[in-house]
Scaffold this active site. Structure first.
Site, PDB file in Angstrom:
ATOM      1  CB  ALA A  99       1.933   0.895  10.351  1.00  0.00           C
ATOM      2  N   GLY A 100      -0.894   1.298   9.770  1.00  0.00           N
ATOM      3  CA  GLY A 100      -2.743   1.778  10.047  1.00  0.00           C
ATOM      4  C   GLY A 100      -3.866   0.055   9.775  1.00  0.00           C
TER       5      GLY A 100
ATOM      6  CE  LYS B 228      -5.140   6.154  10.685  1.00  0.00           C
ATOM      7  NZ  LYS B 228      -3.738   6.176  10.339  1.00  0.00           N
TER       8      LYS B 228
ATOM      9  CB  ILE C 164      -5.095   6.020  -1.487  1.00  0.00           C
ATOM     10  CG1 ILE C 164      -5.118   7.437  -1.451  1.00  0.00           C
ATOM     11  CG2 ILE C 164      -3.879   5.464  -2.438  1.00  0.00           C
ATOM     12  CD1 ILE C 164      -4.056   7.969  -0.685  1.00  0.00           C
TER      13      ILE C 164
ATOM     14  N   GLY D 167       0.911  -1.359  -0.020  1.00  0.00           N
ATOM     15  CA  GLY D 167       0.111  -0.182   0.005  1.00  0.00           C
ATOM     16  C   GLY D 167       1.183   1.524  -0.303  1.00  0.00           C
ATOM     17  CB  ILE D 168      -0.227   4.319   1.662  1.00  0.00           C
ATOM     18  CG1 ILE D 168      -1.339   4.342   1.289  1.00  0.00           C
ATOM     19  CG2 ILE D 168       1.001   5.909   1.946  1.00  0.00           C
ATOM     20  CD1 ILE D 168      -2.058   5.456   1.987  1.00  0.00           C
TER      21      ILE D 168
ATOM     22  CE1 TYR E 296      -8.359   4.437   9.729  1.00  0.00           C
ATOM     23  CE2 TYR E 296     -10.113   5.577   8.325  1.00  0.00           C
ATOM     24  CZ  TYR E 296      -8.945   5.385   7.869  1.00  0.00           C
ATOM     25  OH  TYR E 296      -8.325   5.588   7.623  1.00  0.00           O
TER      26      TYR E 296
ATOM     27  CB  THR F 128      -4.577   0.507  -0.342  1.00  0.00           C
ATOM     28  OG1 THR F 128      -5.359   1.101   0.872  1.00  0.00           O
ATOM     29  CG2 THR F 128      -3.449   2.187  -0.309  1.00  0.00           C
TER      30      THR F 128
ATOM     31  CG  ASP G 105       1.629  -5.565  16.600  1.00  0.00           C
ATOM     32  OD1 ASP G 105       1.282  -3.947  16.734  1.00  0.00           O
ATOM     33  OD2 ASP G 105       0.290  -6.268  16.123  1.00  0.00           O
TER      34      ASP G 105
HETATM   35  N1  LIG Z   1      -5.923   4.037   1.674  1.00  0.00           N
HETATM   36  C1  LIG Z   1      -6.820   4.955   2.166  1.00  0.00           C
HETATM   37  O1  LIG Z   1      -7.753   5.684   0.927  1.00  0.00           O
HETATM   38  C2  LIG Z   1      -5.838   5.591   3.376  1.00  0.00           C
HETATM   39  C3  LIG Z   1      -6.733   6.910   3.308  1.00  0.00           C
HETATM   40  C4  LIG Z   1      -6.547   7.924   4.221  1.00  0.00           C
HETATM   41  C5  LIG Z   1      -5.480   7.027   5.193  1.00  0.00           C
HETATM   42  N2  LIG Z   1      -4.932   6.653   4.847  1.00  0.00           N
HETATM   43  C6  LIG Z   1      -3.994   5.611   5.763  1.00  0.00           C
HETATM   44  O2  LIG Z   1      -3.112   5.522   5.136  1.00  0.00           O
HETATM   45  C7  LIG Z   1      -2.001   4.289   5.864  1.00  0.00           C
HETATM   46  C8  LIG Z   1      -1.996   3.174   4.869  1.00  0.00           C
HETATM   47  O3  LIG Z   1      -3.162   2.702   4.628  1.00  0.00           O
HETATM   48  P1  LIG Z   1      -2.879   1.752   3.388  1.00  0.00           P
HETATM   49  O4  LIG Z   1      -4.362   2.671   2.523  1.00  0.00           O
HETATM   50  O5  LIG Z   1      -1.246   1.203   3.087  1.00  0.00           O
HETATM   51  O6  LIG Z   1      -3.286   0.491   3.982  1.00  0.00           O
HETATM   52  P2  LIG Z   1      -2.854  -1.080   3.375  1.00  0.00           P
HETATM   53  O7  LIG Z   1      -2.563  -1.165   2.044  1.00  0.00           O
HETATM   54  O8  LIG Z   1      -4.168  -1.965   3.896  1.00  0.00           O
HETATM   55  O9  LIG Z   1      -1.621  -1.254   4.039  1.00  0.00           O
HETATM   56  C9  LIG Z   1      -1.608  -1.125   5.763  1.00  0.00           C
HETATM   57  C10 LIG Z   1      -0.013  -1.465   5.895  1.00  0.00           C
HETATM   58  O10 LIG Z   1      -0.003  -1.255   7.392  1.00  0.00           O
HETATM   59  C11 LIG Z   1       0.945  -2.525   7.434  1.00  0.00           C
HETATM   60  N3  LIG Z   1       0.504  -2.783   9.455  1.00  0.00           N
HETATM   61  C12 LIG Z   1      -1.045  -3.315  10.034  1.00  0.00           C
HETATM   62  N4  LIG Z   1      -1.230  -3.409  11.113  1.00  0.00           N
HETATM   63  C13 LIG Z   1      -0.263  -3.210  11.764  1.00  0.00           C
HETATM   64  C14 LIG Z   1       1.015  -3.127  12.798  1.00  0.00           C
HETATM   65  N5  LIG Z   1      -0.113  -3.021  13.709  1.00  0.00           N
HETATM   66  N6  LIG Z   1       2.290  -3.194  13.065  1.00  0.00           N
HETATM   67  C15 LIG Z   1       2.439  -3.367  12.441  1.00  0.00           C
HETATM   68  N7  LIG Z   1       2.981  -2.898  10.561  1.00  0.00           N
HETATM   69  C16 LIG Z   1       0.551  -2.937  10.578  1.00  0.00           C
HETATM   70  C17 LIG Z   1       0.394  -3.705   7.073  1.00  0.00           C
HETATM   71  O11 LIG Z   1       0.647  -5.045   7.078  1.00  0.00           O
HETATM   72  P3  LIG Z   1       0.912  -6.031   8.367  1.00  0.00           P
HETATM   73  O12 LIG Z   1      -0.288  -6.577   7.695  1.00  0.00           O
HETATM   74  O13 LIG Z   1       2.370  -7.290   7.168  1.00  0.00           O
HETATM   75  O14 LIG Z   1       1.216  -5.952   9.677  1.00  0.00           O
HETATM   76  C18 LIG Z   1       0.644  -3.162   5.681  1.00  0.00           C
HETATM   77  O15 LIG Z   1       1.753  -2.954   4.680  1.00  0.00           O
HETATM   78  C19 LIG Z   1      -2.764   3.899   7.226  1.00  0.00           C
HETATM   79  O16 LIG Z   1      -2.670   4.707   8.267  1.00  0.00           O
HETATM   80  C20 LIG Z   1      -3.794   4.590   6.841  1.00  0.00           C
HETATM   81  O17 LIG Z   1      -5.046   4.923   7.738  1.00  0.00           O
HETATM   82  C21 LIG Z   1      -5.570   5.271   4.008  1.00  0.00           C
END
Ligand SMILES: NC(=O)c1ccc[n+]([C@@H]2O[C@H](COP(=O)([O-])OP(=O)(O)OC[C@H]3O[C@@H](n4cnc5c(N)ncnc54)[C@H](OP(=O)(O)O)[C@@H]3O)[C@@H](O)[C@H]2O)c1
Lengths: 236, 111
Positions: free
Chosen positions: A82-83, A150, A179, A17-18, A146, A181, A54
């Site tokens: 991470a989220g 945040k 975004i 992801g991001i 959620y 993901t 973690d």
């Molecule tokens: N995509 C959107 O629309 C969006 C919008 C606003 C904000 N965000 C924020 O952007 C950030 C990244 O989101 P994303 O869309 O890229 O999500 P994603 O594709 O689900 O990726 C999440 C990443 O975080 C890791 N992760 C989750 N829980 C963890 C933990 N307890 N410890 C360590 N690593 C952990 C996951 O890997 P593992 O599973 O291997 O741990 C993965 O690499 C998040 O904070 C999210 O809230 C996303």
């Protein structure tokens, strides 16, 4: 103690992801990049090292920073990306889900900030960027836990920024729009479209949009910018 | 990995040296020009008559944690919940903090 010749960045949640994009982006900008996530990364790159942990596990987080301090001798940038998310009506939200969201999104960010600041203050320099979401100011229904997790990150960041200012450390926030993901894979399309219609700039966010704001926050010249939130898409 | 304790070198005298060095560092950072204060086991770190202000205490604690990690591979969080909730804070004096470090170190080896 050895000190890496190039700046060092740590990106949490860098498996996919991001976070993965940001890790590769920082590598391309000349950083040595340390990344982490609970699982192993299925990608590799010269200058990148993945740690399986973690972010809400205090012992593992402490050990990570001790290791970075020893091997790299410095940490310039931390991106708390991470989220986890869960979209649910609050009346249908399990207690365990609430604990998980707050654990990773807020508690993990707190632990990472605390330990990073200890390493960064040694060189009186640090740039921390926390990741929030437009779900906070837009108060999106179905995202109460959620958004609250945040929102906690945002309040924490504002206070933390003041507490670490003396150490030459800044801490700011980027708040992305949706975004594509895995995080939003299960959100129905009409819900996403509804959110996009409420943005000033009506399109999905891109990885590049997040990286652009982070580039600004982490520039050495941004030493007079801290405790700030920049939302994407014209949300305020 | 990193949280193993090098027991042989971590005796009380070594820890006092580290605690004093950490406090000294905090004092120097706070006022580089000031005359050096003598630091003993009785030196008070918080409360009335303390040599450090609140930011100074933060600096001292972090300096001590870092010296323990660098010099003895001992990775501990000094400001843990127990420390913060004790009636007699382990941060009250150089001697008390030394004892607290030794206690955490002992727990670390048995963990
Ligand atoms: N995509 C959107 O629309 C969006 C919008 C606003 C904000 N965000 C924020 O952007 C950030 C990244 O989101 P994303 O869309 O890229 O999500 P994603 O594709 O689900 O990726 C999440 C990443 O975080 C890791 N992760 C989750 N829980 C963890 C933990 N307890 N410890 C360590 N690593 C952990 C996951 O890997 P593992 O599973 O291997 O741990 C993965 O690499 C998040 O904070 C999210 O809230 C996303």
């Amino acid at each position: 103690m050895p000190e890496a010749a190039v700046p060092v960045a740590l990106v949490t949640g860098a498996r996919k992801g991001i976070g993965r994009y940001l890790a590769e982006h920082l590598l391309a900008r000349g950083y040595q990049v340390e990344g982490c996530s609970r699982g192993p990364a299925d990608w590799e790159a010269e200058g990148y090292r993945h740690h399986e942990l973690d972010v809400a596990d205090e012992g593992a987080v402490k050990a990570l920073f001790a290791e970075i301090q020893k091997r790299q001798g410095r940490l310039d940038v931390l991106v708390n990306n991470a989220g986890v998310a869960s979209m649910n009506h609050v009346l249908l939200t399990p207690d365990a889900t609430a604990a998980r969201l707050l654990g990773t999104n807020f508690h993990g960010t707190f632990l990472m900030c605390r330990e990073a600041a200890k390493v960064m203050r040694r060189r009186k320099y640090g740039r921390i960027v926390n990741v929030s979401t437009i779900a906070v100011p837009m108060q999106l229904e179905g995202e109460s836990l959620y958004a609250a997790s945040k929102g906690a990150v945002e309040t924490f960041t504002r206070v933390f920024a003041r507490e670490v200012a003396d150490f030459g450390i800044t801490c700011n926030i980027v708040g992305p729009t949706p975004i594509e993901t895995d995080l939003i894979r299960n959100v129905p399309k009409d819900k996403i479209d509804g959110i996009l219609q409420r943005l000033a700039i009506k399109r999905l966010g891109r990885f590049e949009d997040v990286a652009n704001v982070i580039d600004f926050f982490v520039r050495p010249e941004s030493d007079y910018v801290t405790g700030q939130v920049i939302y994407l898409g014209g949300v305020s | 990995m990193t949280d193993q304790v090098d027991n042989n070198s971590l005796d009380r005298a070594a820890v006092i040296e580290i605690v004093v060095a950490g406090v000294r560092e905090a004092l120097v950072l706070a006022s580089p020009e000031a005359e050096t204060t003598e630091l003993t086991e009785e030196t008070r770190l918080i409360g009335a008559g303390a040599v450090l202000d609140s930011l100074g205490l933060v600096t001292a604690v972090l300096e001590i944690e870092q010296r323990l990690a660098d010099e003895h591979d001992l990775v501990v969080v000094l400001a843990d919940e127990r420390a913060m909730s004790q009636k007699h804070s382990p941060f009250r004096s150089v001697g008390a903090l030394t004892d607290y470090v030794l206690r955490l170190a002992a727990e670390n080896t048995h963990a």
